[in-house]
Design an enzyme around this catalytic site. Structure first.
Site, PDB file in Angstrom:
ATOM      1  N   SER A 143      69.087  45.287  45.556  1.00 39.07           N
ATOM      2  CA  SER A 143      69.753  45.705  46.795  1.00 39.07           C
ATOM      3  C   SER A 143      70.974  46.548  46.404  1.00 39.07           C
ATOM      4  O   SER A 143      71.446  46.464  45.269  1.00 39.07           O
ATOM      5  CB  SER A 143      70.227  44.479  47.581  1.00 39.07           C
ATOM      6  OG  SER A 143      70.955  44.871  48.738  1.00 39.07           O
ATOM      7  N   TYR A 157      74.343  36.040  47.941  1.00 42.88           N
ATOM      8  CA  TYR A 157      73.256  37.025  47.935  1.00 42.88           C
ATOM      9  C   TYR A 157      73.574  38.177  46.964  1.00 42.88           C
ATOM     10  O   TYR A 157      72.744  38.543  46.116  1.00 42.88           O
ATOM     11  CB  TYR A 157      73.066  37.569  49.349  1.00 42.88           C
ATOM     12  CG  TYR A 157      72.046  38.668  49.459  1.00 42.88           C
ATOM     13  CD1 TYR A 157      70.683  38.399  49.335  1.00 42.88           C
ATOM     14  CD2 TYR A 157      72.433  39.994  49.689  1.00 42.88           C
ATOM     15  CE1 TYR A 157      69.749  39.418  49.440  1.00 42.88           C
ATOM     16  CE2 TYR A 157      71.505  41.013  49.794  1.00 42.88           C
ATOM     17  CZ  TYR A 157      70.167  40.722  49.669  1.00 42.88           C
ATOM     18  OH  TYR A 157      69.237  41.723  49.768  1.00 42.88           O
TER      19      TYR A 157
HETATM   20  P1  NAP Z   1      61.881  39.525  55.010  1.00 45.08           P
HETATM   21  O1  NAP Z   1      61.427  40.531  56.009  1.00 45.08           O
HETATM   22  O2  NAP Z   1      62.619  38.319  55.469  1.00 45.08           O
HETATM   23  O3  NAP Z   1      60.594  39.047  54.191  1.00 45.08           O
HETATM   24  C1  NAP Z   1      60.755  38.143  53.132  1.00 45.08           C
HETATM   25  C2  NAP Z   1      59.418  37.856  52.503  1.00 45.08           C
HETATM   26  O4  NAP Z   1      59.623  36.948  51.410  1.00 45.08           O
HETATM   27  C3  NAP Z   1      58.437  37.181  53.449  1.00 45.08           C
HETATM   28  O5  NAP Z   1      57.133  37.597  53.122  1.00 45.08           O
HETATM   29  C4  NAP Z   1      58.612  35.695  53.119  1.00 45.08           C
HETATM   30  O6  NAP Z   1      57.445  34.994  53.484  1.00 45.08           O
HETATM   31  C5  NAP Z   1      58.826  35.774  51.604  1.00 45.08           C
HETATM   32  N1  NAP Z   1      59.532  34.656  50.997  1.00 45.08           N
HETATM   33  C6  NAP Z   1      60.748  34.139  51.313  1.00 45.08           C
HETATM   34  N2  NAP Z   1      61.048  33.106  50.508  1.00 45.08           N
HETATM   35  C7  NAP Z   1      60.011  32.967  49.656  1.00 45.08           C
HETATM   36  C8  NAP Z   1      59.717  32.072  48.593  1.00 45.08           C
HETATM   37  N3  NAP Z   1      60.551  31.085  48.247  1.00 45.08           N
HETATM   38  N4  NAP Z   1      58.554  32.220  47.924  1.00 45.08           N
HETATM   39  C9  NAP Z   1      57.677  33.195  48.268  1.00 45.08           C
HETATM   40  N5  NAP Z   1      57.889  34.075  49.270  1.00 45.08           N
HETATM   41  C10 NAP Z   1      59.046  33.946  49.950  1.00 45.08           C
HETATM   42  O7  NAP Z   1      62.793  40.197  53.877  1.00 45.08           O
HETATM   43  P2  NAP Z   1      63.057  41.732  53.521  1.00 45.08           P
HETATM   44  O8  NAP Z   1      64.181  42.206  54.336  1.00 45.08           O
HETATM   45  O9  NAP Z   1      61.779  42.473  53.513  1.00 45.08           O
HETATM   46  O10 NAP Z   1      63.574  41.568  52.015  1.00 45.08           O
HETATM   47  C11 NAP Z   1      62.688  41.645  50.912  1.00 45.08           C
HETATM   48  C12 NAP Z   1      63.484  41.926  49.655  1.00 45.08           C
HETATM   49  O11 NAP Z   1      64.216  43.137  49.849  1.00 45.08           O
HETATM   50  C13 NAP Z   1      64.507  40.855  49.318  1.00 45.08           C
HETATM   51  O12 NAP Z   1      64.541  40.662  47.924  1.00 45.08           O
HETATM   52  C14 NAP Z   1      65.819  41.452  49.812  1.00 45.08           C
HETATM   53  O13 NAP Z   1      66.909  40.979  49.068  1.00 45.08           O
HETATM   54  C15 NAP Z   1      65.582  42.925  49.556  1.00 45.08           C
HETATM   55  N6  NAP Z   1      66.400  43.805  50.389  1.00 45.08           N
HETATM   56  C16 NAP Z   1      66.190  43.925  51.738  1.00 45.08           C
HETATM   57  C17 NAP Z   1      66.970  44.839  52.480  1.00 45.08           C
HETATM   58  C18 NAP Z   1      66.718  45.084  53.952  1.00 45.08           C
HETATM   59  O14 NAP Z   1      67.384  45.951  54.546  1.00 45.08           O
HETATM   60  N7  NAP Z   1      65.788  44.396  54.586  1.00 45.08           N
HETATM   61  C19 NAP Z   1      67.976  45.571  51.850  1.00 45.08           C
HETATM   62  C20 NAP Z   1      68.185  45.402  50.485  1.00 45.08           C
HETATM   63  C21 NAP Z   1      67.375  44.526  49.757  1.00 45.08           C
HETATM   64  P3  NAP Z   1      57.385  33.389  53.725  1.00 45.08           P
HETATM   65  O15 NAP Z   1      58.521  33.041  54.625  1.00 45.08           O
HETATM   66  O16 NAP Z   1      56.018  33.163  54.310  1.00 45.08           O
HETATM   67  O17 NAP Z   1      57.491  32.787  52.367  1.00 45.08           O
END
Ligand code: NAP
Length: 259
Positions: A143, A157
């Protein structure tokens, strides 16, 4: 034109929604055989079904990245289904917000376990198969928050996201002898289902701080991951790509206003 990844076996953790789903879609559309991983089988399988309907090869798998047992079963399942593992996208992550004064030790531990230990466990478990691949690729979703920027409520985080890069910089040295590269994508604000649910006003206010005046799509992150996975990126390891529409660059609000 990058050499196709068609036929490569790809594992994407946290792929049932959000950025992971975008990565899975980009890899499946590019001919990769994708194992879609999340803790809930029905959600992982729903995503895999969508990818198959679009002509891709994908399978859903339930696993928790905080469990070494789950990660080992996941790696074996990917190898059995798709003939090995060539590419691992260590993407699963959580981002509950709490300022230090309110942040519980349990919440701290859960974020560390999912984002940082989960990265280690998924890589460790897929490693025997990535070694066999001969040109294994590991792509970590970090991130801008932590490595570059800060945001109130995200000390834990940000620590995990910066920690992933510390892990990567030694992992890439250790794994180079197997032909494995380890790189990271650093997303800015990405338009996931979670953010869309907060409404258009919220999206507009977030977009205002980005020079490109829009939020990124989940595919934008997928395309950066696909580049790291390509044959052409084979000499790049231990590096990061920021995908944020220029968000980290303005040195003040005035810098944006005067543009
Ligand atoms: P999200 O929409 O909340 O999706 C998270 C995914 O991870 C879901 O598929 C969830 O499915 C799974 N997950 C959560 N805990 C887990 C575990 N213990 N084991 C296996 N799967 C797990 O999140 P996102 O925003 O796409 O973020 C994804 C990644 O991108 C993260 O690493 C985050 O730090 C990074 N990121 C996101 C943003 C943003 O703007 N969204 C920005 C910078 C970085 P289940 O609940 O079914 O397990």
């Amino acid at each position: 034109m990058l050499t196709s990844i068609a036929g490569k076996s790809v594992v994407v953790t946290g792929a049932s929604k959000g950025i992971g789903k975008g990565i899975a879609r980009v890899f499946a559309n590019s001919g990769g055989k994708v194992l879609v991983v999340s803790r809930h089988l029905n959600e992982a399988e729903t995503c895999a079904e969508e990818l198959r309907r679009a002509g891709g090869t994908a399978k859903g798998h339930a696993a928790d990245v905080t469990s070494i047992g789950d990660m080992q079963v996941m790696a074996d399942a990917a190898a059995t289904a798709h003939g090995g593992i060539d590419i691992l996208c260590a993407n699963a992550g959580i981002f509950p917000q709490a300022k230090i004064e309110d942040l519980s030790v349990e919440d701290w531990d859960q974020v560390m376990a999912t984002n940082l230990k989960g990265t280690f466990l998924s890589i460790k478990s897929c490693l025997p198969y990535l070694k066999k691949s001969g040109q294994g690729r590991i792509i970590i979703t970090s991130s801008i928050t932590g490595p570059v920027t800060g945001f109130p409520g995200w000390t834990h985080y940000g620590a995990t996201k910066a920690g992933q890069l510390g892990f990567m910089r030694t992992a890439c040295i250790e794994l180079a002898k197997y032909g494995i590269t380890v790189n990271a994508v650093l997303p800015g604000n990405i338009l996931t289902e979670g953010l869309i649910a907060l409404g258009p006003d919220y999206e507009k206010s977030m977009a205002a701080s980005v020079p490109l005046k829009k939020l990124g799509t989940v595919e934008d992150i997928g395309f950066a991951a696909l580049f790291f996975a390509s044959k052409e990126a084979g000499y790049i390891t231990g590096q990061t790509i920021i995908v944020d529409g220029g968000q980290i660059l303005p040195e003040s609000l005035d810098a944006l206003a005067q543009a």
